[in-house]
Structures are given as structure tokens and as C-alpha cells.
Motif scaffolding. Sequence first.
Motif, PDB file in Angstrom:
ATOM      1  N   PHE A  81       0.821  -1.206   0.000  1.00 29.14           N
ATOM      2  CA  PHE A  81       0.000   0.000   0.000  1.00 29.14           C
ATOM      3  C   PHE A  81       0.859   1.261   0.000  1.00 29.14           C
ATOM      4  CE2 PHE A  81      -2.167   3.260   2.681  1.00 29.14           C
ATOM      5  CZ  PHE A  81      -3.147   3.624   1.762  1.00 29.14           C
ATOM      6  N   ARG A  82       1.918   1.251   0.795  1.00 30.08           N
ATOM      7  CA  ARG A  82       2.797   2.421   0.900  1.00 30.08           C
ATOM      8  C   ARG A  82       3.834   2.484  -0.229  1.00 30.08           C
ATOM      9  NH1 ARG A  82       0.438   6.452   3.274  1.00 30.08           N
ATOM     10  NH2 ARG A  82       0.193   6.270   5.533  1.00 30.08           N
ATOM     11  N   GLY A  83       4.020   1.362  -0.906  1.00 33.90           N
ATOM     12  CA  GLY A  83       4.956   1.347  -2.013  1.00 33.90           C
ATOM     13  C   GLY A  83       6.415   1.319  -1.600  1.00 33.90           C
ATOM     14  N   PHE A  84       6.707   0.674  -0.467  1.00 33.31           N
ATOM     15  CA  PHE A  84       8.111   0.522  -0.091  1.00 33.31           C
ATOM     16  C   PHE A  84       8.366  -0.894   0.399  1.00 33.31           C
ATOM     17  CE2 PHE A  84       7.275   0.367   4.356  1.00 33.31           C
ATOM     18  CZ  PHE A  84       6.400   1.394   4.699  1.00 33.31           C
ATOM     19  N   ASP A  85       9.617  -1.182   0.697  1.00 32.71           N
ATOM     20  CA  ASP A  85      10.006  -2.523   1.117  1.00 32.71           C
ATOM     21  C   ASP A  85      11.218  -2.412   2.021  1.00 32.71           C
ATOM     22  OD1 ASP A  85       9.966  -5.210   1.372  1.00 32.71           O
ATOM     23  OD2 ASP A  85      10.391  -5.684  -0.717  1.00 32.71           O
ATOM     24  N   ASN A  86      11.489  -3.464   2.760  1.00 35.87           N
ATOM     25  CA  ASN A  86      12.673  -3.524   3.616  1.00 35.87           C
ATOM     26  C   ASN A  86      13.375  -4.854   3.410  1.00 35.87           C
ATOM     27  OD1 ASN A  86      12.748  -1.064   5.236  1.00 35.87           O
ATOM     28  ND2 ASN A  86      10.817  -1.767   6.114  1.00 35.87           N
ATOM     29  N   THR A 143      11.832   3.808   6.156  1.00 36.50           N
ATOM     30  CA  THR A 143      10.815   2.830   5.784  1.00 36.50           C
ATOM     31  C   THR A 143      10.555   1.792   6.871  1.00 36.50           C
ATOM     32  OG1 THR A 143      12.494   1.434   4.727  1.00 36.50           O
ATOM     33  CG2 THR A 143      11.384   3.057   3.343  1.00 36.50           C
ATOM     34  N   TYR A 144      11.387   1.765   7.918  1.00 36.23           N
ATOM     35  CA  TYR A 144      11.207   0.725   8.926  1.00 36.23           C
ATOM     36  C   TYR A 144      10.475   1.220  10.173  1.00 36.23           C
ATOM     37  CZ  TYR A 144      15.296   2.934  11.084  1.00 36.23           C
ATOM     38  OH  TYR A 144      16.160   3.840  11.629  1.00 36.23           O
ATOM     39  N   VAL A 145      10.236   2.531  10.273  1.00 38.30           N
ATOM     40  CA  VAL A 145       9.611   3.076  11.480  1.00 38.30           C
ATOM     41  C   VAL A 145       8.189   2.555  11.660  1.00 38.30           C
ATOM     42  CG1 VAL A 145       8.788   5.187  12.591  1.00 38.30           C
ATOM     43  CG2 VAL A 145      11.039   5.143  11.533  1.00 38.30           C
ATOM     44  N   SER A 146       7.412   2.511  10.578  1.00 34.38           N
ATOM     45  CA  SER A 146       6.039   2.012  10.692  1.00 34.38           C
ATOM     46  C   SER A 146       6.032   0.533  11.059  1.00 34.38           C
ATOM     47  CB  SER A 146       5.275   2.245   9.384  1.00 34.38           C
ATOM     48  OG  SER A 146       5.889   1.570   8.298  1.00 34.38           O
TER      49      SER A 146
END
Length: 225
Positions: A81-86, A143-146
Motif C-alpha cells: 500500500f505504501r509502495g516501499f520494502d525492507n 521505511t522501517y519506522v512504521s
Amino acid sequence: MKKIVTVSLLALAFLIVTSTVAYLLRYTDFNATVLLIAGAAVLVVSAFVAYSVKKNIIGNGICYIVNAIALGCCIRAWYLFRGFDNPLWVMYLVSLASVVELWLFYLLAKIPLFNRHAGLYFWLYLLVSLVAYILVVIFTKTTYVSTFGYYMIVEAAFIFAFCSDDQEFSELFRSMTIASFSVLIVAVIVAFMMITEGDGFDLDFGGEFVDIGGGKEKKKKPPLK
């Protein structure tokens, strides 16, 4: 000391499974809505199983792992949904950081003032953690805070289980299993964000798309090849 070690290992194992599942789901074609619904459905089934197994260690173990998988689905849905990855190593570090929060709670609880007012200390600790997290969200763009925030929702439930009077492993594991259903809170938050900030829910069933938003359902024809 034995209790905090047990809870820490169980919590870390839960989040490691979650992180692994969330990472591996990047290789699937499921969209965010399907993953979120799958995670919620798995939780419902797990709840029925947990209700029937009582303190059975194997039964609770199955529910515990299944709930971790459900959280992995929710986290992957959030990423899509947010369009990112870790990368996986970052997710593992976030898992470890969440367990460190448990140890911080444990060590601060040794202070006589906090120990005498355990209930008040628990809620105060959660409040301070929430404020600190909000400040981090405001002043950082990572990107890892959420992910850490969602993990800490479950970790807060694990802390509550740690504060219980359970001493036997079967009782403690049962409390941890029940606490793991806090994954439902994560699912609700992700669903709320997807509905309010996105264009509704998009379900992809073999080429037919259903867009659910604003209380209406609209069918869209697949694009022409």
C-alpha cells in the motif's frame, strides 16, 4: 529472570516468523487487499482453534505461529500500500529492537517506585513509548519506522502477558498466545489507512477486479491485451 527470558524468546520467535513471511510474500502476486483479508481470515480461524485448545501447548503453538503468519500478511499488505520494502536483515533488526523494549520495561520495573505501582507503571510506559514513537515518525523519513510501530503493538500485548501471574510454561504460553491476537489491531489500522488514504479495496480474482470503497462496489473490466 527465567520468565523474562522465556517471554523474550517467544516474542522474538514470533516476530522472526512474521518478518520472514512478510519478506517471502514479496515474491507472490497477491495485492494488498487480498493479503490483508487473508491475514484477518487466518486470525478468525486461529481464534476458534485457540478457544478449543485451552492450555494445550501444541494447540497454542500452532495458533501462535499462525498469528505470526497473519501479521506477516498485514505487514506485506502495508508495504504494498505504501509502495516501499525492507530487506530481511532490517526486519530482523526491527524484531530485535522490539524485544529490547520488553527488556527495558523489565529493567525499569526493578525501580522500587515503579515496582510498587506496577499497573500505573505499565500504562505510563506505554504512553511514553507512544509519544516517543510519534516524535520519531514526525522527525524521520525511514521505511522501517512504521514496521517497528506495528511490531510494538504486539509487543505491548506481550508485555501485558509478561506482567501476568502465570508461572507454569503452559499458562505463560497460553497468555502469550492470547496476546498474539493483538495482530487484529494491526489489521484494523492497516485497513483503516487503506480505506481513508487510498482508493478503497481492490480485489483481484483471476482478472476480474472489484473496487470496494465508500460503501459501494464497482466492477472493472480487465484491460485489453
